[in-house]
Design an enzyme around this catalytic site. Structure first.
Site, short mmCIF file in Angstrom:
data_model
loop_
_atom_site.label_atom_id
_atom_site.label_comp_id
_atom_site.label_asym_id
_atom_site.label_seq_id
_atom_site.Cartn_x
_atom_site.Cartn_y
_atom_site.Cartn_z
N ASP A 37 0.86 -1.18 0.00
CA ASP A 37 0.00 0.00 0.00
C ASP A 37 0.90 1.23 0.00
O ASP A 37 2.01 1.19 0.53
CB ASP A 37 -0.91 0.02 1.23
CG ASP A 37 -2.15 0.89 1.04
OD1 ASP A 37 -3.26 0.34 0.99
OD2 ASP A 37 -2.00 2.13 0.93
N ASP A 75 4.30 2.24 -4.06
CA ASP A 75 3.40 3.02 -4.90
C ASP A 75 3.19 2.26 -6.21
O ASP A 75 4.16 1.98 -6.92
CB ASP A 75 4.02 4.39 -5.16
CG ASP A 75 3.10 5.38 -5.85
OD1 ASP A 75 2.12 4.94 -6.49
OD2 ASP A 75 3.36 6.59 -5.75
N VAL A 76 1.94 1.93 -6.53
CA VAL A 76 1.69 1.17 -7.77
C VAL A 76 2.07 1.96 -9.01
O VAL A 76 2.24 1.38 -10.09
CB VAL A 76 0.22 0.72 -7.86
CG1 VAL A 76 -0.11 -0.29 -6.77
CG2 VAL A 76 -0.74 1.90 -7.84
N TYR A 167 -11.88 8.72 -13.40
CA TYR A 167 -12.19 7.50 -12.66
C TYR A 167 -12.96 6.52 -13.55
O TYR A 167 -12.62 5.34 -13.65
CB TYR A 167 -13.01 7.85 -11.42
CG TYR A 167 -13.36 6.67 -10.54
CD1 TYR A 167 -12.49 6.29 -9.52
CD2 TYR A 167 -14.54 5.96 -10.70
CE1 TYR A 167 -12.79 5.20 -8.70
CE2 TYR A 167 -14.85 4.89 -9.89
CZ TYR A 167 -13.97 4.51 -8.88
OH TYR A 167 -14.28 3.45 -8.08
N LYS A 171 -11.58 2.91 -14.90
CA LYS A 171 -12.28 1.68 -14.57
C LYS A 171 -12.79 0.96 -15.82
O LYS A 171 -12.84 -0.28 -15.86
CB LYS A 171 -13.44 1.98 -13.61
CG LYS A 171 -12.99 2.47 -12.24
CD LYS A 171 -12.09 1.47 -11.51
CE LYS A 171 -11.83 1.86 -10.07
NZ LYS A 171 -10.95 0.90 -9.37
#
Length: 267
Positions: A37, A75-76, A167, A171
């Protein structure tokens, strides 16, 4: 013996919310957990994000099930950092069987949040699958990958602000990623699916900012309240995912699975 005994799961966004629920549920079914995370704030996100203390709480909850866990802040958006965190877990546990690409943000009313939400919710998922599939492929044991999308990844649910549009775009983009990887990895017995929750009772939703945004969306939809979707606990999503990545879901790949009390069907 649980349905995932002997398996190892890599989960992003694991410090709280859906990520924590996935970690605890999969651990209770016998899986060992590699958890990451960010545990820091992103400037465009108007609600408090997870902290190191949240990640430590996830570690304790997983260990309380009797499972093992390797947890790191990563951090992704940073592929190299994500790879390093994953490698530590794979070196510890010796394998990788499950990927839950769950990390995401919801800066829904942000006028300047487009890039952040695309970077975390879409590029971050790409990074997660890209680094995670490599040890799975090398081991040759097959596996299961789940991408956390949203009902906003199946319908045109967004407000005019850049953060909200971003967003929905991110998605929706996860559906494309899922379908491509399901085809690319299917011959290696690696299944890839996306889940599409409606409202989930997590800190991302249960805060003043997001609730105000949901109320505005309800008004824009002429009273077809988006808040009506907020009927699902994070554990309900985790139960579905645990089934999907287990042998019970072994014939399911390339699927967009709504977990939304029929919301998408009513649109």
């Amino acid at each position: 013996m649980g349905s995932l005994t002997g398996k190892v799961a890599f989960i992003t966004g694991a410090a709280r919310g859906q990520g924590r629920a996935h970690a605890v549920k999969l651990a209770s079914e016998g899986a060992d957990i590699i958890a990451v995370d960010l545990c820091d704030q992103i400037a465009s996100v108007p609600y408090p994000m997870a902290t190191p203390d949240d990640l430590a709480a996830t570690v304790k909850l997983v260990e309380d099930t009797g499972a093992r866990i390797v947890a790191n802040q990563a951090d992704v958006r940073d592929r190299a950092a994500l790879k390093t965190a994953l490698k530590q877990g794979v070196d510890e546990f010796g394998r990788l069987d499950i990927i839950i690409a769950n990390a995401g943000i919801a800066p829904m009313a942000g006028e300047d949040a487009w890039q952040d939400v695309i970077d975390v919710n879409l590029t971050g998922v790409y990074h997660t699958v890209d680094v995670g599939m490599r040890p799975m492929i090398k081991a040759g044991n097959g596996g299961a990958i789940v991408l956390t999308s949203s009902v906003a990844g199946l319908v045109g649910l967004a407000a005019p602000q850049a953060g909200s549009i971003g967003y929905a775009a991110a998605k929706h983009g996860l559906v494309g990623l899922m379908r491509v990887y399901a085809n690319l990895l299917g011959s290696l017995n690696i299944r890839v699916n996306s889940i599409h929750p409606g409202g989930v009772r997590t800190p991302m939703v249960e805060n003043e900012f997001t609730r105000t945004w949901l109320e505005a969306m309800a008004n824009n939809e002429g009273g077809a309240s988006s808040i009506q979707m907020e009927t699902v606990e994070a554990e309900d999503i985790a139960n579905t995912v645990a089934w999907l990545v287990s042998d019970a879901g072994r014939h399911i790949s390339g699927v967009t699975l709504p977990i939304d009390d029929g919301y998408v069907n009513r649109r």
